[in-house]
Design a protein around this motif. Structure first.
Motif, mmCIF file in Angstrom:
data_model
loop_
_atom_site.group_PDB
_atom_site.id
_atom_site.type_symbol
_atom_site.label_atom_id
_atom_site.label_comp_id
_atom_site.label_asym_id
_atom_site.label_seq_id
_atom_site.Cartn_x
_atom_site.Cartn_y
_atom_site.Cartn_z
ATOM 1 N N CYS A 80 0.861 -1.184 0.000
ATOM 2 C CA CYS A 80 0.000 0.000 0.000
ATOM 3 C C CYS A 80 0.895 1.231 0.000
ATOM 4 O O CYS A 80 2.020 1.184 0.523
ATOM 5 N N ARG A 110 0.237 3.907 1.633
ATOM 6 C CA ARG A 110 0.247 4.375 3.021
ATOM 7 C C ARG A 110 -0.811 3.569 3.769
ATOM 8 O O ARG A 110 -1.790 3.146 3.168
ATOM 9 N N LYS A 111 -0.626 3.374 5.051
ATOM 10 C CA LYS A 111 -1.585 2.568 5.811
ATOM 11 C C LYS A 111 -2.790 3.428 6.199
ATOM 12 O O LYS A 111 -2.641 4.519 6.764
ATOM 13 N N CYS A 112 -3.993 2.957 5.902
ATOM 14 C CA CYS A 112 -5.207 3.677 6.305
ATOM 15 C C CYS A 112 -5.430 3.473 7.809
ATOM 16 O O CYS A 112 -5.040 2.449 8.368
ATOM 17 N N TYR A 140 -7.848 2.656 9.668
ATOM 18 C CA TYR A 140 -8.772 1.634 10.187
ATOM 19 C C TYR A 140 -8.341 0.222 9.775
ATOM 20 O O TYR A 140 -8.989 -0.757 10.121
ATOM 21 N N CYS A 141 -7.259 0.114 9.006
ATOM 22 C CA CYS A 141 -6.995 -1.134 8.295
ATOM 23 C C CYS A 141 -6.112 -2.093 9.084
ATOM 24 O O CYS A 141 -5.036 -1.722 9.551
ATOM 25 N N PHE A 166 -5.521 -5.275 7.656
ATOM 26 C CA PHE A 166 -5.024 -6.287 6.712
ATOM 27 C C PHE A 166 -3.504 -6.216 6.644
ATOM 28 O O PHE A 166 -2.919 -5.159 6.859
ATOM 29 N N SER A 214 -0.319 -5.494 5.047
ATOM 30 C CA SER A 214 0.263 -4.796 3.896
ATOM 31 C C SER A 214 1.405 -3.939 4.398
ATOM 32 O O SER A 214 1.503 -3.644 5.589
ATOM 33 N N GLY A 218 -5.999 -7.020 -1.583
ATOM 34 C CA GLY A 218 -4.793 -6.625 -0.862
ATOM 35 C C GLY A 218 -5.086 -5.888 0.420
ATOM 36 O O GLY A 218 -6.144 -6.062 0.994
ATOM 37 N N GLY A 219 -4.134 -4.985 0.733
ATOM 38 C CA GLY A 219 -3.155 -4.348 -0.130
ATOM 39 C C GLY A 219 -3.794 -3.599 -1.314
ATOM 40 O O GLY A 219 -4.989 -3.414 -1.375
ATOM 41 N N THR A 220 -2.935 -3.196 -2.199
ATOM 42 C CA THR A 220 -3.372 -2.405 -3.352
ATOM 43 C C THR A 220 -2.810 -3.016 -4.632
ATOM 44 O O THR A 220 -1.704 -2.652 -5.071
ATOM 45 N N ASN A 247 -7.191 1.108 -6.001
ATOM 46 C CA ASN A 247 -7.283 2.363 -5.266
ATOM 47 C C ASN A 247 -7.399 3.481 -6.311
ATOM 48 O O ASN A 247 -6.613 3.492 -7.270
ATOM 49 N N ARG A 263 -6.948 7.903 3.860
ATOM 50 C CA ARG A 263 -6.919 7.464 2.462
ATOM 51 C C ARG A 263 -5.989 8.374 1.652
ATOM 52 O O ARG A 263 -5.855 9.549 1.963
ATOM 53 N N ALA A 268 -12.155 -2.702 0.986
ATOM 54 C CA ALA A 268 -11.083 -3.002 0.038
ATOM 55 C C ALA A 268 -10.174 -1.781 -0.105
ATOM 56 O O ALA A 268 -10.428 -0.749 0.482
ATOM 57 N N PRO A 269 -9.111 -1.898 -0.892
ATOM 58 C CA PRO A 269 -8.179 -0.777 -1.042
ATOM 59 C C PRO A 269 -8.854 0.490 -1.555
ATOM 60 O O PRO A 269 -9.795 0.407 -2.302
HETATM 61 S S1 SF4 Z 1 -5.363 -2.539 2.250
HETATM 62 FE FE1 SF4 Z 1 -6.770 -0.914 1.589
HETATM 63 S S2 SF4 Z 1 -7.635 -0.176 3.507
HETATM 64 FE FE2 SF4 Z 1 -5.752 -1.305 4.042
HETATM 65 S S3 SF4 Z 1 -4.109 0.220 4.109
HETATM 66 FE FE3 SF4 Z 1 -4.152 -0.637 2.040
HETATM 67 S S4 SF4 Z 1 -5.458 0.802 0.894
HETATM 68 FE FE4 SF4 Z 1 -5.854 1.170 3.053
#
Ligand code: SF4
Length: 417
Positions: A15, A17-19, A21-22, A24, A26, A61-63, A95, A132, A416-417
């Motif tokens: 990714c 950058r890390k969101c 709330y995420c 997952f 990545s 993902g990820g992105t 994304n 985001r 999702a991304p």
């Molecule tokens: S997987 Fe999606 S929600 Fe999670 S950090 Fe990457 S872009 Fe953001």
């Protein structure tokens, strides 16, 4: 002879950058590591190709759209050489800040026929709040690029229950999102996952969750999606049965609307799938596995010809059926008894008689002549209903400690991304 596996999930662990709330797995994209990841991915793909006859492929993902044109070229050449293309449904998550006309064209030309666009909100302040990287303007630009490249099956991912999101702001996002006339909508309530900045802010009292407002936002979503011609087919998923300007009431297909995501339906019907990439899980013939959630460790294992699997669990037939019962309740049309029996070997009506009666007593479920399904009120509590259906093995056959059993590869109902 065993039936080949019909679905393939690929986790792309990068990714920009890390969101906030995420949760997952990545990490920040890095050119050298991405090259190494793609090489290892293609090796891992070779190990499962003989056991695959994919009806769906899903890059999540990820992105995935951070991968370059060169990476995608390598991936398509290998899929092709292994005889895995074309597939009826090939989805790539995207994304909005990472789509170029060249990339969109390349994906479309090589058989990707569905893109899931991680929009989340069209309110610039809320996008920033979520961490985001994209702006509303980039959503509209990427939308035009995808349509021009020939994509006629597009999903928009949206989120509600975002801290600071009013009903008016949700309505404004819905106005603009519905005006795009996508074929599919996925709308998720924000989940506060441990180890995320948003969870820490909640714990620190930076904001509180207004459950009534979240319920009102979900209700608004149901009304507006239906009015715009979408059919809800899962707790968080809506699809058209035909393209506009067909009237919204013109439902043509049976159990699922025509643009429902076949890959996710396979999860909810507890079907088999292979999973590739760091942290990816797979579920094949009653055995669930998960790859190591570390890109370098995963690359190293694959490069050295070792298995990257760090968790393996073989479920008994009853435990598998319990998971199937739990997952399948998320589908709006519920579980047809006959299909459940065919897939699991168990009778939902007798084995889960007490649970079905309890769900009915709470007003969450209804026993129809040919199926059991959750009511609209029950769909709000689908996770609690699912818990009731599980039949965990007393002493499961495992290689490592068990983690969240209700989460396939990456949860089908997650942002999702
Ligand atoms: S997987 Fe999606 S929600 Fe999670 S950090 Fe990457 S872009 Fe953001």
């Amino acid at each position: 002879m065993q039936e080949p596996v019909p679905c393939l999930y690929v986790h792309v662990p990068f990714c920009a950058r890390k969101c906030s709330y995420c949760a997952f797995y990545s990490e920040a994209s890095d050119g050298g590591l991405m090259d190494r990841y793609v090489r290892a991915l293609l090796r891992e793909l070779e190990t499962v190709a003989g056991d695959l006859r994919p009806r769906t492929i899903f890059f999540g993902g990820g992105t995935p759209t951070l991968l370059t044109l060169r990476h995608w070229g390598q991936i398509f050449r290998t899929l092709d050489r292994l005889g895995l293309l074309p597939v009826p449904e090939f989805t790539v998550e995207a994304n909005p800040a990472t789509i170029s006309a060249d990339k969109a064209r390349l994906l479309r030309e090589h058989g990707v026929n569905r893109v899931s666009l991680g929009v989340q909100s069209l309110d610039p302040g809320l996008l920033e709040r979520l961490g985001r990287i994209h702006t509303p303007g980039q959503v509209f630009r990427s939308w035009d690029i995808l349509r021009r490249a020939g994509f006629d099956n597009l999903n928009l991912d949206l989120m509600f229950g975002i801290p600071g999101q009013t009903l008016a702001s949700w309505d404004a996002t819905l106005d603009e999102a519905l005006a795009l006339q996508s074929e599919h909508l996925s709308c998720y309530e924000v989940i506060y996952e441990e180890d995320t900045p948003l969870f820490a802010q909640l714990q620190a009292g930076a904001f509180s969750v207004d459950e009534d407002l979240v319920c009102a936002q979900y209700e608004r979503l149901l009304e507006r999606a239906a009015a715009a011609g979408f059919f809800q087919y899962e707790v968080a998923n809506f699809a058209r049965d035909r393209r506009p300007p067909a009237p919204p009431t013109a439902r043509l297909s049976g159990e699922f609307p025509a643009f429902a995501c076949r890959h996710n339906i396979n999860y909810w019907r507890a079907g088999d799938f292979h999973g590739l990439g760091p942290s990816a899980t797979a579920y094949v013939r009653g055995v669930r596995t998960r790859n190591v959630a570390d890109t370098r460790a995963w690359c190293e294992a694959v490069e050295q010809g070792r298995s990257p699997v760090v968790f393996r669990e073989a479920l008994s037939p009853l435990a598998r059926a319990g998971e199937a019962a739990a997952f399948g309740l998320r589908v709006v049309t519920g579980w047809p008894y006959e299909e459940f029996r065919r897939r699991t070997g168990f009778d939902l009506r007798t084995e889960w008689a007490a649970e079905l009666a309890e769900l009915e007593r709470r007003g969450w479920g209804v026993r129809e002549p040919d199926r059991f399904r959750l009511t609209q009120a029950g769909l709000r509590f689908a996770d609690a209903a699912a818990e009731m259906m599980l039949r965990p093995d007393p002493a499961p056959e495992r290689d490592t400690p068990r983690t969240a059993i209700l989460q396939p590869t990456r949860p089908a109902w997650s942002p999702a991304p």
